[in-house]
Motif scaffolding. Sequence first.
Motif, PDB file in Angstrom:
ATOM      1  N   SER A 101       0.809  -1.224   0.000  1.00  0.00           N
ATOM      2  CA  SER A 101       0.000   0.000   0.000  1.00  0.00           C
ATOM      3  C   SER A 101       0.839   1.270   0.000  1.00  0.00           C
ATOM      4  N   LEU A 102       1.881   1.311   0.794  1.00  0.00           N
ATOM      5  CA  LEU A 102       2.706   2.515   0.852  1.00  0.00           C
ATOM      6  C   LEU A 102       3.399   2.748  -0.487  1.00  0.00           C
ATOM      7  N   GLU A 103       3.908   1.691  -1.082  1.00  0.00           N
ATOM      8  CA  GLU A 103       4.531   1.796  -2.407  1.00  0.00           C
ATOM      9  C   GLU A 103       3.515   2.315  -3.425  1.00  0.00           C
ATOM     10  N   SER A 126       0.052  -3.755  14.248  1.00  0.00           N
ATOM     11  CA  SER A 126       1.397  -3.406  14.707  1.00  0.00           C
ATOM     12  C   SER A 126       1.601  -1.901  14.564  1.00  0.00           C
ATOM     13  N   ASP A 127       2.533  -1.360  15.339  1.00  0.00           N
ATOM     14  CA  ASP A 127       2.835   0.071  15.249  1.00  0.00           C
ATOM     15  C   ASP A 127       3.363   0.425  13.859  1.00  0.00           C
ATOM     16  N   GLU A 128       4.088  -0.499  13.255  1.00  0.00           N
ATOM     17  CA  GLU A 128       4.636  -0.256  11.916  1.00  0.00           C
ATOM     18  C   GLU A 128       3.518  -0.060  10.895  1.00  0.00           C
ATOM     19  N   LYS A 129       2.508  -0.917  10.924  1.00  0.00           N
ATOM     20  CA  LYS A 129       1.406  -0.801   9.971  1.00  0.00           C
ATOM     21  C   LYS A 129       0.550   0.435  10.261  1.00  0.00           C
ATOM     22  N   LYS A 130       0.396   0.776  11.532  1.00  0.00           N
ATOM     23  CA  LYS A 130      -0.335   1.998  11.870  1.00  0.00           C
ATOM     24  C   LYS A 130       0.391   3.219  11.319  1.00  0.00           C
ATOM     25  N   ALA A 131       1.717   3.189  11.390  1.00  0.00           N
ATOM     26  CA  ALA A 131       2.518   4.296  10.859  1.00  0.00           C
ATOM     27  C   ALA A 131       2.372   4.382   9.339  1.00  0.00           C
ATOM     28  N   VAL A 132       2.282   3.236   8.680  1.00  0.00           N
ATOM     29  CA  VAL A 132       2.085   3.211   7.224  1.00  0.00           C
ATOM     30  C   VAL A 132       0.760   3.867   6.865  1.00  0.00           C
ATOM     31  N   LEU A 133      -0.305   3.503   7.577  1.00  0.00           N
ATOM     32  CA  LEU A 133      -1.608   4.090   7.296  1.00  0.00           C
ATOM     33  C   LEU A 133      -1.585   5.599   7.513  1.00  0.00           C
ATOM     34  N   LYS A 134      -0.963   6.026   8.575  1.00  0.00           N
ATOM     35  CA  LYS A 134      -0.874   7.465   8.856  1.00  0.00           C
ATOM     36  C   LYS A 134      -0.124   8.191   7.743  1.00  0.00           C
ATOM     37  N   MET A 242      -8.959  -2.144  -7.276  1.00  0.00           N
ATOM     38  CA  MET A 242      -7.651  -2.790  -7.269  1.00  0.00           C
ATOM     39  C   MET A 242      -7.341  -3.198  -5.836  1.00  0.00           C
ATOM     40  N   HIS A 243      -6.297  -4.003  -5.677  1.00  0.00           N
ATOM     41  CA  HIS A 243      -5.937  -4.508  -4.357  1.00  0.00           C
ATOM     42  C   HIS A 243      -4.452  -4.307  -4.062  1.00  0.00           C
ATOM     43  N   ASP A 244      -4.126  -4.385  -2.791  1.00  0.00           N
ATOM     44  CA  ASP A 244      -2.736  -4.373  -2.350  1.00  0.00           C
ATOM     45  C   ASP A 244      -2.122  -5.720  -2.741  1.00  0.00           C
ATOM     46  N   ARG A 245      -1.552  -5.764  -3.960  1.00  0.00           N
ATOM     47  CA  ARG A 245      -0.947  -6.977  -4.503  1.00  0.00           C
ATOM     48  C   ARG A 245       0.349  -6.610  -5.221  1.00  0.00           C
ATOM     49  N   VAL A 246       1.281  -7.547  -5.310  1.00  0.00           N
ATOM     50  CA  VAL A 246       2.561  -7.291  -5.962  1.00  0.00           C
ATOM     51  C   VAL A 246       2.349  -6.866  -7.409  1.00  0.00           C
ATOM     52  N   TRP A 247       1.551  -7.630  -8.161  1.00  0.00           N
ATOM     53  CA  TRP A 247       1.358  -7.348  -9.579  1.00  0.00           C
ATOM     54  C   TRP A 247       0.583  -6.058  -9.809  1.00  0.00           C
ATOM     55  N   THR A 248      -0.304  -5.740  -8.893  1.00  0.00           N
ATOM     56  CA  THR A 248      -1.061  -4.491  -9.029  1.00  0.00           C
ATOM     57  C   THR A 248      -0.158  -3.292  -8.772  1.00  0.00           C
ATOM     58  N   ALA A 249       0.705  -3.411  -7.779  1.00  0.00           N
ATOM     59  CA  ALA A 249       1.654  -2.337  -7.497  1.00  0.00           C
ATOM     60  C   ALA A 249       2.557  -2.089  -8.698  1.00  0.00           C
TER      61      ALA A 249
END
Length: 278
Positions: A101-103, A126-134, A242-249
Amino acid sequence: MKYTKLMSMSLLVLMLAACGDVETKTPTSAPTQQEVDEEVDDDKGTEEVNEANEAEVSGEETAPAKPLYTLNEANWSFKPIANAPSKVVLLTIDDAPDKRSLEMAKTLKSLNAPAIFFVNGHFLDSDEKKAVLKEIHNMGFAIGNHTQTHADLKKLTEEEQRAEIMQVSETIEAIIGEKPKFFRAPFGSNTDFSKALVKEQGMLLMNWTYGYDWESKYQDANALKDIMVNTEYLTNGANLLMHDRVWTAEALGGIVEGLRAKGYGMIDPATIQGVTGQ
């Protein structure tokens, strides 16, 4: 000396007169909508949408946007209000923030392309994923509710449905400081109860017009880019899933560029009618 003073006064009068001419010029009137060709008007509108997107995705604070689009539940696309451009699409990313998602947000921001990221609560453990969303939110992207565990709401009791929806909304609010304004049920599976709850919470319920990245033959960046841009379902106001997927990114940048090459602008989610505050 008298001659010099007279010359100075004459020059002053001429300068003031010239300034007055500049200030009182009447601007040329813009052509009416009837006076321009519809296709040209769409192209001009697309440019305006893209320019507006630059400010939106920059993350800069701007005045609340006017509603420009309304949801058409017949195919979950968006219809323009008044003179808003019609040749546009809405970009949405489900299952955020999983791995890409961040990419994907960075790709979209680099292209000044707004989107909605629909969040599953179990990815915020996790705090890491919360930071990504922020960070995604701080980039200027809209955040939507996609339930806590990606459950099929039709298979749950009303209390279980409430928990699926409310838990993720509360988590999102705690992270970004505001409640989500959009809701999409996993599998597009809604119930009367979930629809009522979503409306009560001030969210706009939506499904999608088309999407392909979960099908095995489109789990390839080139194949996905081609179908997303060239599908028969690409119409004005289409709601793209679309979705958070490798090929979609990997395909995302090409999808945006391909849509723009066809003359499509990107809808700013803040201009959709029916979200909180509008």
